[in-house]
Design an enzyme around this catalytic site. Sequence first.
Site, PDB file in Angstrom:
ATOM      1  N   HIS A  79      15.663 -37.193  -3.920  1.00  0.00           N
ATOM      2  CA  HIS A  79      15.131 -37.137  -2.764  1.00  0.00           C
ATOM      3  C   HIS A  79      13.723 -36.893  -2.762  1.00  0.00           C
ATOM      4  CE1 HIS A  79      18.929 -38.457  -0.903  1.00  0.00           C
ATOM      5  NE2 HIS A  79      19.515 -37.187  -1.346  1.00  0.00           N
TER       6      HIS A  79
ATOM      7  N   TRP B  42      -2.624  -2.986  -1.515  1.00  0.00           N
ATOM      8  CA  TRP B  42      -2.264  -4.134  -1.723  1.00  0.00           C
ATOM      9  C   TRP B  42      -3.221  -4.781  -0.645  1.00  0.00           C
ATOM     10  CZ3 TRP B  42      -0.048  -7.939   1.187  1.00  0.00           C
ATOM     11  CH2 TRP B  42       0.395  -9.023   0.675  1.00  0.00           C
TER      12      TRP B  42
ATOM     13  N   GLU C 217      16.622 -18.564  -7.208  1.00  0.00           N
ATOM     14  CA  GLU C 217      16.089 -17.332  -7.948  1.00  0.00           C
ATOM     15  C   GLU C 217      15.287 -17.487  -9.066  1.00  0.00           C
ATOM     16  OE1 GLU C 217      15.933 -14.502  -6.570  1.00  0.00           O
ATOM     17  OE2 GLU C 217      16.098 -13.132  -8.028  1.00  0.00           O
TER      18      GLU C 217
ATOM     19  N   ASN D  14      -1.417   2.405   5.305  1.00  0.00           N
ATOM     20  CA  ASN D  14      -0.706   1.269   5.157  1.00  0.00           C
ATOM     21  C   ASN D  14      -0.313   0.403   6.373  1.00  0.00           C
ATOM     22  OD1 ASN D  14       1.369  -0.452   3.905  1.00  0.00           O
ATOM     23  ND2 ASN D  14       2.842   1.378   4.369  1.00  0.00           N
ATOM     24  N   GLY D  15      -0.376  -0.819   6.213  1.00  0.00           N
ATOM     25  CA  GLY D  15      -0.030  -1.549   7.400  1.00  0.00           C
ATOM     26  C   GLY D  15      -1.123  -2.706   7.654  1.00  0.00           C
TER      27      GLY D  15
ATOM     28  N   CYS E 208       0.650  -1.234  -0.084  1.00  0.00           N
ATOM     29  CA  CYS E 208       0.199  -0.214   0.097  1.00  0.00           C
ATOM     30  C   CYS E 208       0.836   1.138  -0.016  1.00  0.00           C
ATOM     31  CB  CYS E 208      -0.906   0.140   1.272  1.00  0.00           C
ATOM     32  SG  CYS E 208      -1.863  -1.030   1.212  1.00  0.00           S
TER      33      CYS E 208
ATOM     34  N   LYS F  42      11.789 -15.966 -10.020  1.00  0.00           N
ATOM     35  CA  LYS F  42      11.500 -15.111 -11.108  1.00  0.00           C
ATOM     36  C   LYS F  42      10.320 -15.627 -11.842  1.00  0.00           C
ATOM     37  CE  LYS F  42      12.945 -12.523  -9.637  1.00  0.00           C
ATOM     38  NZ  LYS F  42      13.898 -11.879  -8.590  1.00  0.00           N
TER      39      LYS F  42
ATOM     40  N   GLU G 259       6.869 -15.840 -10.436  1.00  0.00           N
ATOM     41  CA  GLU G 259       6.460 -14.534  -9.980  1.00  0.00           C
ATOM     42  C   GLU G 259       5.688 -13.867 -11.243  1.00  0.00           C
ATOM     43  OE1 GLU G 259      10.306 -12.241  -8.437  1.00  0.00           O
ATOM     44  OE2 GLU G 259       8.686 -11.365  -7.542  1.00  0.00           O
TER      45      GLU G 259
ATOM     46  N   ARG H 281       4.029  -0.376  -4.951  1.00  0.00           N
ATOM     47  CA  ARG H 281       3.875  -0.947  -3.616  1.00  0.00           C
ATOM     48  C   ARG H 281       2.316  -1.673  -3.763  1.00  0.00           C
ATOM     49  NH1 ARG H 281       6.691   1.832   0.167  1.00  0.00           N
ATOM     50  NH2 ARG H 281       5.211   1.316   1.849  1.00  0.00           N
TER      51      ARG H 281
ATOM     52  N   LYS I 268       6.078  -4.517  -4.579  1.00  0.00           N
ATOM     53  CA  LYS I 268       7.424  -4.576  -4.375  1.00  0.00           C
ATOM     54  C   LYS I 268       7.967  -4.377  -2.996  1.00  0.00           C
ATOM     55  CE  LYS I 268      11.611  -3.526  -6.847  1.00  0.00           C
ATOM     56  NZ  LYS I 268      11.878  -4.995  -7.113  1.00  0.00           N
TER      57      LYS I 268
HETATM   58  C1  F6R Z   1      11.391 -11.022  -5.958  1.00  0.00           C
HETATM   59  C2  F6R Z   1      10.986 -10.035  -5.031  1.00  0.00           C
HETATM   60  C3  F6R Z   1      10.570 -10.453  -3.528  1.00  0.00           C
HETATM   61  C4  F6R Z   1      11.666  -9.326  -2.726  1.00  0.00           C
HETATM   62  C5  F6R Z   1      11.121  -9.623  -1.382  1.00  0.00           C
HETATM   63  C6  F6R Z   1      12.160  -8.733  -0.313  1.00  0.00           C
HETATM   64  O1  F6R Z   1      11.570 -10.677  -7.138  1.00  0.00           O
HETATM   65  O2  F6R Z   1      11.184  -8.863  -5.376  1.00  0.00           O
HETATM   66  O3  F6R Z   1      10.782 -11.641  -3.244  1.00  0.00           O
HETATM   67  O4  F6R Z   1      13.056  -9.706  -2.994  1.00  0.00           O
HETATM   68  O5  F6R Z   1      10.000  -8.989  -1.154  1.00  0.00           O
HETATM   69  O6  F6R Z   1      12.208  -7.396  -0.761  1.00  0.00           O
HETATM   70  P1  F6R Z   1      13.429  -6.421  -0.053  1.00  0.00           P
HETATM   71  O7  F6R Z   1      14.658  -6.982  -0.759  1.00  0.00           O
HETATM   72  O8  F6R Z   1      12.894  -5.123  -0.445  1.00  0.00           O
HETATM   73  O9  F6R Z   1      13.691  -6.658   1.394  1.00  0.00           O
END
Ligand code: F6R
Length: 634
Positions: free
Chosen positions: A529, A86, A506, A112-113, A2, A510, A513, A27, A629
């Site tokens: 396993h 969000w 990773e 927000n929160g 948010c 990617k 998501e 956000r 994000k």
């Molecule tokens: C994946 C992604 C999330 C962030 C996670 C931590 O692409 O963006 O998994 O890595 O939410 O966010 P930060 O690094 O801002 O603490």
Amino acid sequence: MCGIVGYLGQKSPVPLIVDSLRTLEYRGYDSAGVAYLDDESLLHVYKASGKLLNLEGILPNELRLPTLPAESVNGHRNIGIGHIRWATHGAATNVNAHPHTGSRQEIALVHNGIIENFYELRQELQAKGHQFVSETDTESVVQLLEHLAETETDFSKVILKALQKLQGAYALTVISKKFPNHLYAARHQAPLVVGVGKDQNGNDEYIVASDAVAIVNHTNRLIYLKDGEIVEISPAGLRIMNLQGEQVEPVIETISTDPLTIDKKGYKHFMLKEIYEQPDVVRNSLTGRLQSIHQPIWILGDTPEQEGRFDAHLSAINRIVIIGCGTSYNAGLVGKYFIEELVQLPVEVEAAGEFRYRNPFISDRDLVITMSQSGETADTLAALRLSHQKGAKVLTLTNREDSSMAREADFVMPVRAGVEVSVAATKSFTAQITALYLLGLSLAEKRQTLAPEQLESLKAELLKMPARIESVLHNTEPLQVLARKYGQARDVLFIARGVNFPVALEGALKLKEISYIHAEGYSGSELKHGPIAMLDSNVPVVSVLTKGPVFEKMISNCQEAKAREARLIGITNTPVPNELRDTFEDILEIPESVEHFSPMLTTIPLQLLAYYMAEYLGKDVDQPRNLAKSVTVE
Ligand code: F6R
């Protein structure tokens, strides 16, 4: 999660708020809304589920024009609030969208929160006759404000009393038709910044927002509110108080706005632009820290005093604990492999959300490293605070020097990726692992765990990495072909070993998501396993094979997968022997590097594969569903 905005000044508030919300869409984008008071102090609220575009579509024309309504009349200033959501409590519907208003439609609030005691408050207020319309936790706060305002005429006291009753995390902004010249904002465990500027005519104006990016087009003079602070903005100026009602002296910082400028620079998506920025990101990260192979590494890069303080701490520690979430956690794992091997110092990597709710063993002999692109992730911030309580010093590796984590940590190492807009983290991962490589090399240098020639050779290799990343980025055509070939897959596995194991995690993160294809990352050794049961001729297995101690092991793991008819895609930095090439349906070769630094190269094709697959499937690459994000709720 948010984003909130508030404005008080002489400009038309709605267009300004909508513009600011656009910079906060990272956000969340489940709904958007604005509220403003007109010149007769009538409260108007517009909200729409979905992206900001939907809100813009329902705004009357006069609210889209920056010049209307014109100068305020009756001494009233122009005031409004806005929100980008969000969803946490309640679905992404119009009725759950912010701003929320009380039953009498006198007060509007954005938040927000998460208010943890919202249900108790809701029941209490319902018993007193307040009619709730939404399923949100936020509505309890605005109804509480309206309730308290029935008997208290000083609105700052109303705000104070309400906040004293809240449990949980919040950043909020409030306007009231009874106090049309007043904008209130407060924060507790969620970020909030106040911009203090002047409009073209020299009039004071104030913008409150969750992030400085929403403010820097208007002013670079910012106040970063601290937890438990409340700001009251009125024609008389700005006043800050704490939750006890005591005055707090505002500290205005003047920041450089360049690093916060947002531009796609001709790329179709921010994600693609950010992937292509990685050579420069690594160059920036090395600048001033690793100048030449003969000079010592400089970690924090600010002042010799700061560096000296950090060095003194480094010499006293006997363990490193790296804490993060998502991509930042994966980056931390790369650091573990590298630092532990080179420095022979124990390195543990913890998911912040788990760390904070157990009773971890942490002492003043640990260096805790919180990794966070945003510097605001709620769980990581809580882990930082818990580490402090347990007596450890904390180094934060963050992309936001103005973030809560940067402010609260003992040491800050900016990762220098530049603003990352796409929800899927790419360049920040590369910047984070670069920072960890520097830290590992610096520790090896100080503790003399490597021979001088080994150290120099690793420094020389690290300095060559930006050019090698560039050459991976020059060969994207095969990845576009792979994306079309495997784009319809239901499941994809990523396997790797050693320092590239986190790259498999990773790569899978990617892909899932942004394309919503089910993907998992495993160590090649773990395949047998359990996950191997998933394999058949429909399942692509992306395998990262790098020259080094685990190359042959990985080849064996690939053959095990091939024996179950899986379709192997090899990403390799060393030629696969001819007799083994048949194991792979596709092979992509990338430049060679020392094993330690290979994640800087192997990650790039996986980022691009995810990007091209999502693009091929027509997904919303920069704003994938259900994500945001900056995860400022736990
Ligand atoms: C994946 C992604 C999330 C962030 C996670 C931590 O692409 O963006 O998994 O890595 O939410 O966010 P930060 O690094 O801002 O603490």
